[in-house]
Motif scaffolding. Sequence first.
Motif, mmCIF file in Angstrom:
data_model
loop_
_atom_site.group_PDB
_atom_site.id
_atom_site.type_symbol
_atom_site.label_atom_id
_atom_site.label_comp_id
_atom_site.label_asym_id
_atom_site.label_seq_id
_atom_site.Cartn_x
_atom_site.Cartn_y
_atom_site.Cartn_z
ATOM 1 N N GLY A 78 -10.377 -4.247 1.643
ATOM 2 C CA GLY A 78 -9.409 -3.739 0.677
ATOM 3 C C GLY A 78 -9.194 -2.265 0.929
ATOM 4 N N GLU A 79 -7.929 -1.831 0.887
ATOM 5 C CA GLU A 79 -7.611 -0.449 1.236
ATOM 6 C C GLU A 79 -6.645 0.109 0.201
ATOM 7 O OE1 GLU A 79 -7.700 2.910 2.187
ATOM 8 O OE2 GLU A 79 -8.818 1.739 3.696
ATOM 9 N N SER A 80 -7.133 1.056 -0.624
ATOM 10 C CA SER A 80 -6.324 1.599 -1.708
ATOM 11 C C SER A 80 -5.211 2.514 -1.214
ATOM 12 C CB SER A 80 -7.215 2.372 -2.691
ATOM 13 O OG SER A 80 -7.861 3.462 -2.036
ATOM 14 N N ALA A 81 -5.286 2.972 0.039
ATOM 15 C CA ALA A 81 -4.280 3.890 0.556
ATOM 16 C C ALA A 81 -2.992 3.189 0.976
ATOM 17 C CB ALA A 81 -4.843 4.668 1.744
ATOM 18 N N VAL A 82 -2.997 1.861 0.997
ATOM 19 C CA VAL A 82 -1.796 1.108 1.371
ATOM 20 C C VAL A 82 -1.505 0.057 0.301
ATOM 21 C CG1 VAL A 82 -2.173 1.483 3.835
ATOM 22 C CG2 VAL A 82 -3.105 -0.572 2.744
ATOM 23 N N ASP A 83 -0.326 -0.535 0.385
ATOM 24 C CA ASP A 83 0.072 -1.555 -0.585
ATOM 25 C C ASP A 83 -0.467 -2.936 -0.242
ATOM 26 O OD1 ASP A 83 1.623 0.307 -1.986
ATOM 27 O OD2 ASP A 83 3.420 -0.123 -0.795
ATOM 28 N N ALA A 84 -0.588 -3.226 1.039
ATOM 29 C CA ALA A 84 -0.774 -4.618 1.460
ATOM 30 C C ALA A 84 -2.010 -4.801 2.324
ATOM 31 C CB ALA A 84 0.466 -5.108 2.211
ATOM 32 N N ASP A 85 -3.164 -4.881 1.700
ATOM 33 C CA ASP A 85 -4.378 -5.255 2.433
ATOM 34 C C ASP A 85 -4.550 -6.764 2.351
ATOM 35 O OD1 ASP A 85 -5.311 -5.692 -0.172
ATOM 36 O OD2 ASP A 85 -6.317 -3.750 -0.250
ATOM 37 N N VAL A 86 -5.556 -7.290 3.047
ATOM 38 C CA VAL A 86 -5.749 -8.743 3.111
ATOM 39 C C VAL A 86 -6.039 -9.352 1.737
ATOM 40 C CG1 VAL A 86 -7.193 -10.593 4.063
ATOM 41 C CG2 VAL A 86 -6.381 -8.734 5.546
ATOM 42 N N PRO A 87 -6.925 -8.770 0.909
ATOM 43 C CA PRO A 87 -7.155 -9.384 -0.406
ATOM 44 C C PRO A 87 -5.886 -9.508 -1.242
ATOM 45 C CG PRO A 87 -8.900 -7.814 0.080
ATOM 46 C CD PRO A 87 -7.864 -7.646 1.148
ATOM 47 N N ARG A 88 -5.033 -8.504 -1.219
ATOM 48 C CA ARG A 88 -3.806 -8.586 -2.011
ATOM 49 C C ARG A 88 -2.811 -9.577 -1.409
ATOM 50 N NH1 ARG A 88 -2.833 -2.217 -3.166
ATOM 51 N NH2 ARG A 88 -4.100 -2.087 -1.280
ATOM 52 N N LEU A 89 -2.759 -9.664 -0.095
ATOM 53 C CA LEU A 89 -1.913 -10.686 0.533
ATOM 54 C C LEU A 89 -2.368 -12.082 0.134
ATOM 55 C CD1 LEU A 89 -1.547 -9.169 4.119
ATOM 56 C CD2 LEU A 89 0.262 -9.359 2.409
ATOM 57 N N ARG A 90 -3.673 -12.281 0.100
ATOM 58 C CA ARG A 90 -4.179 -13.611 -0.271
ATOM 59 C C ARG A 90 -3.945 -13.918 -1.743
ATOM 60 N NH1 ARG A 90 -9.639 -13.611 3.516
ATOM 61 N NH2 ARG A 90 -8.687 -14.776 5.249
ATOM 62 N N ARG A 91 -4.116 -12.922 -2.613
ATOM 63 C CA ARG A 91 -3.854 -13.156 -4.039
ATOM 64 C C ARG A 91 -2.377 -13.478 -4.274
ATOM 65 N NH1 ARG A 91 -7.387 -8.747 -4.850
ATOM 66 N NH2 ARG A 91 -5.657 -7.342 -5.378
ATOM 67 N N GLY A 92 -1.513 -12.889 -3.487
ATOM 68 C CA GLY A 92 -0.087 -13.171 -3.607
ATOM 69 C C GLY A 92 0.337 -14.407 -2.855
ATOM 70 N N GLN A 93 -0.606 -15.061 -2.187
ATOM 71 C CA GLN A 93 -0.367 -16.283 -1.412
ATOM 72 C C GLN A 93 0.709 -16.062 -0.345
ATOM 73 O OE1 GLN A 93 -0.433 -18.438 -5.376
ATOM 74 N NE2 GLN A 93 -1.175 -20.103 -4.057
ATOM 75 N N VAL A 94 0.516 -14.972 0.398
ATOM 76 C CA VAL A 94 1.371 -14.645 1.536
ATOM 77 C C VAL A 94 0.793 -15.318 2.773
ATOM 78 C CG1 VAL A 94 2.251 -12.786 3.001
ATOM 79 C CG2 VAL A 94 2.085 -12.459 0.521
ATOM 80 N N GLY A 95 1.621 -16.095 3.457
ATOM 81 C CA GLY A 95 1.157 -16.796 4.648
ATOM 82 C C GLY A 95 1.571 -16.135 5.940
ATOM 83 N N ALA A 96 2.603 -15.291 5.880
ATOM 84 C CA ALA A 96 3.097 -14.613 7.088
ATOM 85 C C ALA A 96 3.802 -13.334 6.668
ATOM 86 C CB ALA A 96 4.057 -15.512 7.860
ATOM 87 N N VAL A 97 3.789 -12.357 7.562
ATOM 88 C CA VAL A 97 4.440 -11.080 7.259
ATOM 89 C C VAL A 97 4.965 -10.477 8.558
ATOM 90 C CG1 VAL A 97 2.257 -9.808 7.410
ATOM 91 C CG2 VAL A 97 4.174 -8.836 6.132
ATOM 92 N N PHE A 98 6.167 -9.910 8.499
ATOM 93 C CA PHE A 98 6.741 -9.190 9.623
ATOM 94 C C PHE A 98 6.376 -7.718 9.493
ATOM 95 C CE2 PHE A 98 9.211 -13.007 9.410
ATOM 96 C CZ PHE A 98 9.736 -13.220 10.671
ATOM 97 N N TRP A 99 5.720 -7.184 10.525
ATOM 98 C CA TRP A 99 5.354 -5.774 10.529
ATOM 99 C C TRP A 99 6.425 -4.990 11.290
ATOM 100 C CZ3 TRP A 99 -0.629 -5.168 11.658
ATOM 101 C CH2 TRP A 99 -1.338 -5.566 10.508
ATOM 102 N N ALA A 100 7.172 -4.154 10.569
ATOM 103 C CA ALA A 100 8.234 -3.360 11.176
ATOM 104 C C ALA A 100 7.649 -2.236 12.022
ATOM 105 C CB ALA A 100 9.141 -2.786 10.094
#
Length: 375
Positions: A78-100
Amino acid sequence: MADLQDDLHPAAEVGRVDEPFPQEGMVVGPEEYRPVSDPDDDPLDRARAVLAAHPVADGYSGLPWALRGLPWYDLDLGESAVDADVPRLRRGQVGAVFWALHLPEGHDGDRALTTTLEQLDLAQAVVAGHDEGLRPARTAGELVDARNCGRVAVLFGPAGAAALGDSLSVLRALHALGLRVLTLTGTSWAGPAGLTRFGEEVVREMNRIGMVADLSHASTPTIRRALTVSKAPVLFSRSAARDLRPHPANLPDDLLTAVGEAKGLCLVPLTAEQAGPTVRDVADHLDHVRTLAGPDCVGLSGTYDTGSAHPQELRDPSCYPRLIAELLRRGWGEADVGLLTWGNVQRVLRAAAFTAHTAQQRRPPSTATVTALDG
């Protein structure tokens, strides 16, 4: 002339949708849809059940650029300096993300390519260093594989077209390194006046190798010409409805209708500037885009870690169930939600791969140059 390959290999013949799938490109059809939640459940519980079956494919994240300035980070913990760490992606049930792979304003030529390569290198290293939560993906099938392994699939792109330096060889090299989406704006061949002859050749070569064209922030002439030239679906990585909220990257109703006719994909950003300050505002844009473009042509773009302000209820990716709950309250069916979150991105990636397969049977790598085609 070798540079005018399109005269020898007409673009209209590339990736025709009325042809049978080649054996190597066969796509297994979706299973018959079955409800995954109880209509009597609380909308938030229903949302979580739907997302368990159809996770979010998030169309835009600025995380690689955000990580550049951090001396240390741990996305798994978990990383408070960014919006999207792995725990938050999992809580939001994100399965894929495009990294710009973001290009600051004014970066062009060699500097643009260097910046893009540095971010691609960083992004690949970050995924490799967090392999318990993340997995790199280049195809629709690899998205599914990552999900089945309990990982969040990471696709690299969009990147800015300025990174090409007017070279189709660089385009192919970036694709070989894993880039899958390119934004067509900010160049001499994709500017306010639209696509030049070389710009059209870039789109055809993107079709041939399986690179998806992103038209967010592109000029209206560029959008209209790209919709005509491209034989694979295009996407808009960060575009909402201009009729609801005026913003240069949002699309007017006539273009949303054209996107639907071309079977493109409009990814609505979860930002206050483009969509509004509340989750209801974002849902309004999703309703509007679905009505005009169709349920097959709308998706989600978190736009997290870009410095943008987000609606209060959607401050980070863990909040996706709140948005889906709002859509369920409005009468969205689970099938349409499944297309919004997961199915439509899958369709675009599969269509890009099929178009590339057929194009490669008819068209060799292009050797066109901006000088030969545009003078």
